[in-house]
Design a protein around this motif. Sequence first.
Motif, PDB file in Angstrom:
ATOM      1  N   ASN A  62      14.693  13.329 -11.631  1.00  0.00           N
ATOM      2  CA  ASN A  62      14.880  12.275 -10.483  1.00  0.00           C
ATOM      3  C   ASN A  62      13.252  11.620 -10.333  1.00  0.00           C
ATOM      4  OD1 ASN A  62      17.479  12.793  -9.960  1.00  0.00           O
ATOM      5  ND2 ASN A  62      17.049  14.398  -8.426  1.00  0.00           N
ATOM      6  N   LEU A  63      12.405  12.340 -10.611  1.00  0.00           N
ATOM      7  CA  LEU A  63      11.002  11.905 -10.312  1.00  0.00           C
ATOM      8  C   LEU A  63      10.683  10.932 -11.426  1.00  0.00           C
ATOM      9  CD1 LEU A  63       9.069  14.932  -9.095  1.00  0.00           C
ATOM     10  CD2 LEU A  63       9.439  12.865  -7.815  1.00  0.00           C
ATOM     11  N   VAL A  64      10.794  11.543 -12.403  1.00  0.00           N
ATOM     12  CA  VAL A  64      10.662  10.398 -13.728  1.00  0.00           C
ATOM     13  C   VAL A  64      11.675   8.976 -13.429  1.00  0.00           C
ATOM     14  CG1 VAL A  64      10.971  10.045 -16.319  1.00  0.00           C
ATOM     15  CG2 VAL A  64       9.785  12.226 -15.380  1.00  0.00           C
ATOM     16  N   ARG A  65      12.818   9.126 -13.259  1.00  0.00           N
ATOM     17  CA  ARG A  65      13.629   8.033 -13.038  1.00  0.00           C
ATOM     18  C   ARG A  65      13.182   7.056 -11.899  1.00  0.00           C
ATOM     19  NH1 ARG A  65      18.080  10.339 -13.809  1.00  0.00           N
ATOM     20  NH2 ARG A  65      18.206  11.244 -11.760  1.00  0.00           N
ATOM     21  N   ALA A  66      12.765   7.890 -10.767  1.00  0.00           N
ATOM     22  CA  ALA A  66      12.334   6.811  -9.670  1.00  0.00           C
ATOM     23  C   ALA A  66      10.933   6.093 -10.030  1.00  0.00           C
ATOM     24  CB  ALA A  66      12.108   7.664  -8.390  1.00  0.00           C
ATOM     25  N   VAL A  67      10.100   6.784 -10.937  1.00  0.00           N
ATOM     26  CA  VAL A  67       8.672   6.010 -11.159  1.00  0.00           C
ATOM     27  C   VAL A  67       8.753   5.268 -12.274  1.00  0.00           C
ATOM     28  CG1 VAL A  67       6.485   6.493 -12.209  1.00  0.00           C
ATOM     29  CG2 VAL A  67       7.332   7.910 -10.189  1.00  0.00           C
ATOM     30  N   GLY A  68       9.841   5.478 -13.264  1.00  0.00           N
ATOM     31  CA  GLY A  68       9.777   4.724 -14.274  1.00  0.00           C
ATOM     32  C   GLY A  68      10.812   3.550 -14.495  1.00  0.00           C
ATOM     33  N   ALA A  69      11.824   3.604 -13.400  1.00  0.00           N
ATOM     34  CA  ALA A  69      12.688   2.435 -13.222  1.00  0.00           C
ATOM     35  C   ALA A  69      12.041   1.530 -12.255  1.00  0.00           C
ATOM     36  CB  ALA A  69      14.089   3.137 -12.831  1.00  0.00           C
ATOM     37  N   GLY A  70      11.109   2.050 -11.654  1.00  0.00           N
ATOM     38  CA  GLY A  70      10.322   0.931 -10.501  1.00  0.00           C
ATOM     39  C   GLY A  70      10.998   0.732  -9.269  1.00  0.00           C
ATOM     40  N   VAL A 108       0.802  -1.027   0.020  1.00  0.00           N
ATOM     41  CA  VAL A 108      -0.134  -0.025  -0.131  1.00  0.00           C
ATOM     42  C   VAL A 108       0.924   1.172   0.119  1.00  0.00           C
ATOM     43  CG1 VAL A 108      -1.773   1.213   1.205  1.00  0.00           C
ATOM     44  CG2 VAL A 108      -1.978  -1.266   1.104  1.00  0.00           C
ATOM     45  N   PHE A 109       2.007   1.294   0.718  1.00  0.00           N
ATOM     46  CA  PHE A 109       2.975   2.533   0.930  1.00  0.00           C
ATOM     47  C   PHE A 109       3.444   2.755  -0.642  1.00  0.00           C
ATOM     48  CE2 PHE A 109       7.313   3.946   1.060  1.00  0.00           C
ATOM     49  CZ  PHE A 109       7.130   5.147   2.057  1.00  0.00           C
ATOM     50  N   ARG A 110       3.897   1.530  -1.240  1.00  0.00           N
ATOM     51  CA  ARG A 110       4.614   1.711  -2.548  1.00  0.00           C
ATOM     52  C   ARG A 110       3.563   2.339  -3.335  1.00  0.00           C
ATOM     53  NH1 ARG A 110       7.255  -2.774  -0.443  1.00  0.00           N
ATOM     54  NH2 ARG A 110       5.732  -4.277  -1.863  1.00  0.00           N
ATOM     55  N   PHE A 111       2.328   1.901  -3.418  1.00  0.00           N
ATOM     56  CA  PHE A 111       1.164   2.163  -4.605  1.00  0.00           C
ATOM     57  C   PHE A 111       0.986   3.635  -4.168  1.00  0.00           C
ATOM     58  CE2 PHE A 111      -3.099   2.826  -5.592  1.00  0.00           C
ATOM     59  CZ  PHE A 111      -3.041   2.425  -6.751  1.00  0.00           C
ATOM     60  N   LYS A 112       0.939   4.286  -2.903  1.00  0.00           N
ATOM     61  CA  LYS A 112       0.505   5.533  -2.654  1.00  0.00           C
ATOM     62  C   LYS A 112       1.945   6.432  -2.891  1.00  0.00           C
ATOM     63  CE  LYS A 112      -3.840   4.907  -1.065  1.00  0.00           C
ATOM     64  NZ  LYS A 112      -4.781   5.511  -1.712  1.00  0.00           N
ATOM     65  N   ARG A 113       2.955   6.062  -2.470  1.00  0.00           N
ATOM     66  CA  ARG A 113       3.889   6.877  -2.695  1.00  0.00           C
ATOM     67  C   ARG A 113       4.174   6.877  -4.064  1.00  0.00           C
ATOM     68  NH1 ARG A 113      10.279   5.845  -1.645  1.00  0.00           N
ATOM     69  NH2 ARG A 113      11.013   8.188  -1.764  1.00  0.00           N
ATOM     70  N   ARG A 114       4.072   5.946  -4.969  1.00  0.00           N
ATOM     71  CA  ARG A 114       4.064   6.281  -6.472  1.00  0.00           C
ATOM     72  C   ARG A 114       3.129   7.094  -7.164  1.00  0.00           C
ATOM     73  NH1 ARG A 114       4.946   1.043  -9.686  1.00  0.00           N
ATOM     74  NH2 ARG A 114       6.982   1.663  -9.329  1.00  0.00           N
ATOM     75  N   ALA A 115       1.811   7.032  -6.733  1.00  0.00           N
ATOM     76  CA  ALA A 115       0.777   8.000  -6.916  1.00  0.00           C
ATOM     77  C   ALA A 115       1.213   9.486  -6.613  1.00  0.00           C
ATOM     78  CB  ALA A 115      -0.490   7.582  -6.572  1.00  0.00           C
ATOM     79  N   ILE A 116       1.677   9.640  -5.603  1.00  0.00           N
ATOM     80  CA  ILE A 116       1.997  11.079  -5.058  1.00  0.00           C
ATOM     81  C   ILE A 116       3.177  11.495  -6.039  1.00  0.00           C
ATOM     82  CG2 ILE A 116       3.194  12.441  -3.266  1.00  0.00           C
ATOM     83  CD1 ILE A 116       1.648  10.723  -1.140  1.00  0.00           C
ATOM     84  N   LEU A 117       4.114  10.817  -6.062  1.00  0.00           N
ATOM     85  CA  LEU A 117       5.347  11.269  -7.087  1.00  0.00           C
ATOM     86  C   LEU A 117       4.872  11.648  -8.540  1.00  0.00           C
ATOM     87  CD1 LEU A 117       8.450   9.053  -5.787  1.00  0.00           C
ATOM     88  CD2 LEU A 117       7.632  11.448  -5.165  1.00  0.00           C
ATOM     89  N   ARG A 118       3.900  10.735  -9.190  1.00  0.00           N
ATOM     90  CA  ARG A 118       3.302  10.922 -10.400  1.00  0.00           C
ATOM     91  C   ARG A 118       2.655  12.321 -10.324  1.00  0.00           C
ATOM     92  NH1 ARG A 118       1.367   5.094 -11.942  1.00  0.00           N
ATOM     93  NH2 ARG A 118       3.282   4.134 -12.719  1.00  0.00           N
TER      94      ARG A 118
END
Length: 52
Positions: free
Chosen positions: A40-48, A5-15
């Motif tokens: 940095n945001l694109v790299r973090a979200v895109g690279a998983g 849940v944390f990872r899902f929510k964090r990814r949504a916030i960064l997007r």
Amino acid sequence: MPGLVFRFKRRAILRSFIERPRIYGSEHFHQLLEQRARENLVRAVGAGLLSR
């Protein structure tokens, strides 16, 4: 909060930051840091990196 849940929510916030027209409200920080922050945001979200 479970890790999944944390990872899902964090990814949504960064997007949501990526989708904003500007991350930084002040002109100073926008000019100084905006491009690097977006990269940095694109790299973090895109690279998983958030799925670990």
